[in-house]
Design a protein around this motif. Sequence first.
Motif, PDB file in Angstrom:
ATOM      1  N   TYR A  54       0.907  -1.064  -0.062  1.00 63.77           N
ATOM      2  CA  TYR A  54       0.025  -0.108   0.031  1.00 63.77           C
ATOM      3  C   TYR A  54       0.901   1.184  -0.056  1.00 63.77           C
ATOM      4  N   CYS A  55       2.232   1.037  -0.037  1.00 62.07           N
ATOM      5  CA  CYS A  55       3.092   2.288   0.157  1.00 62.07           C
ATOM      6  C   CYS A  55       3.802   2.803  -0.908  1.00 62.07           C
ATOM      7  N   GLY A  56       3.753   3.886  -1.431  1.00 58.92           N
ATOM      8  CA  GLY A  56       4.680   4.312  -2.630  1.00 58.92           C
ATOM      9  C   GLY A  56       5.903   4.183  -2.705  1.00 58.92           C
ATOM     10  N   MET A  57       6.575   4.271  -1.150  1.00 56.82           N
ATOM     11  CA  MET A  57       8.211   4.136  -1.180  1.00 56.82           C
ATOM     12  C   MET A  57       8.611   2.631  -1.236  1.00 56.82           C
ATOM     13  N   ARG A  58       7.563   1.639  -1.600  1.00 51.58           N
ATOM     14  CA  ARG A  58       7.914   0.200  -1.479  1.00 51.58           C
ATOM     15  C   ARG A  58       9.230  -0.186  -2.560  1.00 51.58           C
ATOM     16  N   GLY A  94      11.533   5.779   5.167  1.00 47.91           N
ATOM     17  CA  GLY A  94      11.464   4.266   4.721  1.00 47.91           C
ATOM     18  C   GLY A  94      12.384   3.562   5.580  1.00 47.91           C
ATOM     19  N   GLU A  95      12.287   2.277   5.386  1.00 43.90           N
ATOM     20  CA  GLU A  95      13.480   1.289   6.327  1.00 43.90           C
ATOM     21  C   GLU A  95      14.642   1.363   5.589  1.00 43.90           C
ATOM     22  N   ASP A  96      15.747   2.285   6.185  1.00 46.60           N
ATOM     23  CA  ASP A  96      16.946   2.653   5.429  1.00 46.60           C
ATOM     24  C   ASP A  96      17.963   2.906   6.738  1.00 46.60           C
ATOM     25  N   VAL A 121      11.739   8.735  16.820  1.00 36.94           N
ATOM     26  CA  VAL A 121      11.958   8.370  15.560  1.00 36.94           C
ATOM     27  C   VAL A 121      11.027   7.421  15.214  1.00 36.94           C
ATOM     28  N   CYS A 122      10.834   7.222  13.874  1.00 36.45           N
ATOM     29  CA  CYS A 122       9.867   6.314  13.248  1.00 36.45           C
ATOM     30  C   CYS A 122      10.682   5.786  11.871  1.00 36.45           C
ATOM     31  N   LEU A 123      11.729   4.710  12.390  1.00 35.26           N
ATOM     32  CA  LEU A 123      12.500   4.274  11.124  1.00 35.26           C
ATOM     33  C   LEU A 123      12.463   2.868  10.776  1.00 35.26           C
ATOM     34  N   ILE A 144       6.423   2.795  15.979  1.00 40.98           N
ATOM     35  CA  ILE A 144       6.501   1.567  15.116  1.00 40.98           C
ATOM     36  C   ILE A 144       5.119   0.746  15.105  1.00 40.98           C
ATOM     37  N   LYS A 145       4.539   1.222  13.877  1.00 42.62           N
ATOM     38  CA  LYS A 145       3.197   0.813  13.748  1.00 42.62           C
ATOM     39  C   LYS A 145       2.783  -1.074  13.459  1.00 42.62           C
ATOM     40  N   LEU A 146       1.622  -1.417  13.988  1.00 36.71           N
ATOM     41  CA  LEU A 146       1.502  -2.829  13.575  1.00 36.71           C
ATOM     42  C   LEU A 146       0.952  -2.599  11.937  1.00 36.71           C
ATOM     43  N   SER A 159       3.427  -6.098   4.747  1.00 33.71           N
ATOM     44  CA  SER A 159       3.934  -5.359   5.851  1.00 33.71           C
ATOM     45  C   SER A 159       5.185  -5.638   6.120  1.00 33.71           C
ATOM     46  N   PRO A 160       5.968  -4.799   6.798  1.00 34.62           N
ATOM     47  CA  PRO A 160       7.313  -4.926   6.980  1.00 34.62           C
ATOM     48  C   PRO A 160       7.705  -6.281   7.761  1.00 34.62           C
ATOM     49  N   GLY A 161       8.539  -7.165   7.300  1.00 37.53           N
ATOM     50  CA  GLY A 161       8.922  -8.339   7.845  1.00 37.53           C
ATOM     51  C   GLY A 161       7.785  -9.490   8.098  1.00 37.53           C
ATOM     52  N   GLU A 165       7.416 -10.530  14.257  1.00 45.16           N
ATOM     53  CA  GLU A 165       8.813  -9.722  14.211  1.00 45.16           C
ATOM     54  C   GLU A 165       8.408  -8.275  14.711  1.00 45.16           C
ATOM     55  N   ARG A 166       7.476  -7.801  14.180  1.00 47.04           N
ATOM     56  CA  ARG A 166       7.033  -6.326  14.634  1.00 47.04           C
ATOM     57  C   ARG A 166       6.632  -6.221  16.095  1.00 47.04           C
ATOM     58  N   LEU A 167       6.057  -7.302  16.453  1.00 48.02           N
ATOM     59  CA  LEU A 167       5.337  -7.402  18.053  1.00 48.02           C
ATOM     60  C   LEU A 167       6.766  -7.317  18.837  1.00 48.02           C
ATOM     61  N   VAL A 213      -3.940   5.921  14.213  1.00 48.94           N
ATOM     62  CA  VAL A 213      -4.541   5.445  13.408  1.00 48.94           C
ATOM     63  C   VAL A 213      -4.689   6.293  12.136  1.00 48.94           C
ATOM     64  N   SER A 214      -4.094   5.593  11.072  1.00 51.91           N
ATOM     65  CA  SER A 214      -4.128   6.430   9.512  1.00 51.91           C
ATOM     66  C   SER A 214      -5.230   5.893   8.765  1.00 51.91           C
ATOM     67  N   PRO A 215      -5.979   6.779   8.159  1.00 48.57           N
ATOM     68  CA  PRO A 215      -7.102   6.183   7.024  1.00 48.57           C
ATOM     69  C   PRO A 215      -6.108   5.702   5.783  1.00 48.57           C
ATOM     70  N   PHE A 216      -6.685   4.526   5.474  1.00 51.08           N
ATOM     71  CA  PHE A 216      -5.819   4.101   4.092  1.00 51.08           C
ATOM     72  C   PHE A 216      -6.156   5.016   3.052  1.00 51.08           C
ATOM     73  N   ILE A 217      -5.128   5.305   2.233  1.00 52.03           N
ATOM     74  CA  ILE A 217      -5.093   6.415   1.097  1.00 52.03           C
ATOM     75  C   ILE A 217      -4.740   5.490  -0.316  1.00 52.03           C
ATOM     76  N   PRO A 218      -5.353   5.388  -1.146  1.00 51.37           N
ATOM     77  CA  PRO A 218      -4.855   4.437  -2.546  1.00 51.37           C
ATOM     78  C   PRO A 218      -3.682   5.454  -3.198  1.00 51.37           C
ATOM     79  N   LEU A 290       6.646   9.559  -0.680  1.00 49.86           N
ATOM     80  CA  LEU A 290       5.558   9.103  -1.256  1.00 49.86           C
ATOM     81  C   LEU A 290       4.878   7.820  -0.635  1.00 49.86           C
ATOM     82  N   LEU A 291       4.139   8.398   0.427  1.00 42.80           N
ATOM     83  CA  LEU A 291       3.270   7.419   1.026  1.00 42.80           C
ATOM     84  C   LEU A 291       2.199   6.821   0.204  1.00 42.80           C
ATOM     85  N   TYR A 292       1.274   7.891  -0.257  1.00 40.09           N
ATOM     86  CA  TYR A 292       0.128   7.496  -1.117  1.00 40.09           C
ATOM     87  C   TYR A 292       0.151   8.645  -2.240  1.00 40.09           C
ATOM     88  N   THR A 293      -0.282   9.628  -2.357  1.00 39.20           N
ATOM     89  CA  THR A 293      -0.583  10.459  -3.331  1.00 39.20           C
ATOM     90  C   THR A 293       0.701  11.693  -2.935  1.00 39.20           C
TER      91      THR A 293
HETATM   92  N1  SAH Z   1       9.214   2.669   7.504  1.00 36.44           N
HETATM   93  C1  SAH Z   1       8.776   3.264   8.676  1.00 36.44           C
HETATM   94  C2  SAH Z   1       7.695   4.210   8.685  1.00 36.44           C
HETATM   95  C3  SAH Z   1       7.391   5.094   7.576  1.00 36.44           C
HETATM   96  S1  SAH Z   1       6.181   4.911   6.569  1.00 36.44           S
HETATM   97  C4  SAH Z   1       8.197   1.914   9.483  1.00 36.44           C
HETATM   98  O1  SAH Z   1       8.125   1.072   8.851  1.00 36.44           O
HETATM   99  O2  SAH Z   1       7.807   2.139  10.551  1.00 36.44           O
HETATM  100  C5  SAH Z   1       5.034   5.867   7.560  1.00 36.44           C
HETATM  101  C6  SAH Z   1       3.741   5.106   7.791  1.00 36.44           C
HETATM  102  O3  SAH Z   1       3.052   5.719   6.409  1.00 36.44           O
HETATM  103  C7  SAH Z   1       3.363   3.877   7.969  1.00 36.44           C
HETATM  104  O4  SAH Z   1       3.768   3.455   9.026  1.00 36.44           O
HETATM  105  C8  SAH Z   1       1.956   3.482   7.342  1.00 36.44           C
HETATM  106  O5  SAH Z   1       1.113   3.606   8.492  1.00 36.44           O
HETATM  107  C9  SAH Z   1       1.753   4.710   6.548  1.00 36.44           C
HETATM  108  N2  SAH Z   1       1.164   4.400   5.180  1.00 36.44           N
HETATM  109  C10 SAH Z   1       1.878   3.903   4.147  1.00 36.44           C
HETATM  110  N3  SAH Z   1       1.030   3.835   3.193  1.00 36.44           N
HETATM  111  C11 SAH Z   1       0.062   4.258   3.560  1.00 36.44           C
HETATM  112  C12 SAH Z   1      -1.403   4.431   2.826  1.00 36.44           C
HETATM  113  N4  SAH Z   1      -1.666   3.973   1.797  1.00 36.44           N
HETATM  114  N5  SAH Z   1      -2.254   4.699   3.401  1.00 36.44           N
HETATM  115  C13 SAH Z   1      -2.292   5.331   5.004  1.00 36.44           C
HETATM  116  N6  SAH Z   1      -0.983   5.139   5.418  1.00 36.44           N
HETATM  117  C14 SAH Z   1       0.095   4.624   4.920  1.00 36.44           C
END
Ligand code: SAH
Length: 334
Positions: A54-58, A94-96, A121-123, A144-146, A159-161, A165-167, A213-218, A290-293
């Motif tokens: 779902y993430c543009g930085m993939r 991003g995870e860098d 930090v959110c890395l 560090i989001k689930l 999602s990452p890993g 592992e995230r927990l 909480v983040s709303p999903f954005i395509p 670029l997370l989304y748009t």
């Molecule tokens: N790489 C770091 C965080 C960077 S991305 C990590 O893994 O923790 C920051 C956040 O953007 C992510 O945690 C995710 O919740 C959010 N995100 C990414 N794509 C999204 C989307 N399409 N809609 C809503 N949130 C999104």
Amino acid sequence: MTNSEIVTSLLASGDRQADLHRKAAELRDREFGKTVFVRGVVEVSNYCRENCSYCGMRRDNRSLSRFRLDFEPLLELLLNHRPASITDLNFQAGEDPIVVRELVIPLLRELRAHTNLGLSVCLGTLSERDYAALREAGASFYIIKLETGDPAHYRTMASPGNLDERLAAIRHLAVAGWDVSSGLIVGLPGQTPEMMAATIAMLRDLPLVGNSVSPFIPGNETLWPDHPAAPLDLAINAVATMRLLNPDRIIPAVSAMTLVGHRGYGRALAAGANLTTINLTPPGPRQNYLLYTRERNIMTEERIIREIADAGCVPSQVGLSTALSQRRACPAAA
Ligand code: SAH
């Protein structure tokens, strides 16, 4: 609350919804007064070794031009030109691991030596050595989001890993003395209300000081360009539900809420959120974070201050970690 009560709360509408939001705001006021934290965020790198669908930085997005910010101009900005209302800074990427070692750690050291800002930090999921080095350099708050707490859905979303592992990372960070915040995206493809409720229950039971909480954005440059965005009501109800479950946690109003509906930011503050974010990433690189748009609705200081005032709140004079340690030292007075 049982998981099915959480589902009911997430889907609330009409009078029940108004009631839910009012109760959540009252709990925020009881726990924190009417103060809202103001944190600056700098997106320091869009390199990423993960491939979240779902993430543009993939990492598979080859059309994205990748950047890491330069040390000197960023330090100058943060030391001498940051908005006055900021008490905390958050470095996100991003995870860098490279940007962690080459930029974030040296920057944290300078900021720790020359300011009393709270440092977050959110890395992503890093090695225990990297976490320790970040902490030693002066950061104390790890985000560090689930993303989604359902193991099979976590895999489908790439999602990452993996979820375990995230927990494990969250538990490790908490034991290592970090203030940890975690959260979820609501409205992801294939995510049912029951899955969201189970994730929220999981977050309730983890050793956290913050929830988000983040709303999903395509996003066009993701695997889900045509999936609908999350309804704003769902995201706001999730904020309020989290406030009911853990009244003493830090819960942000995220700028993505302004993209999925009218008055998203103000509504989050009116439903119990108590943290706002001012984006400090320089405009050029920001285009490629670029997370989304590419339209991200950047929150400026002026706009944040207005939103806080409109919600009948005031900006906090003290940073997150200071406020949290005061509460720990003297819970009754806080
Ligand atoms: N790489 C770091 C965080 C960077 S991305 C990590 O893994 O923790 C920051 C956040 O953007 C992510 O945690 C995710 O919740 C959010 N995100 C990414 N794509 C999204 C989307 N399409 N809609 C809503 N949130 C999104």
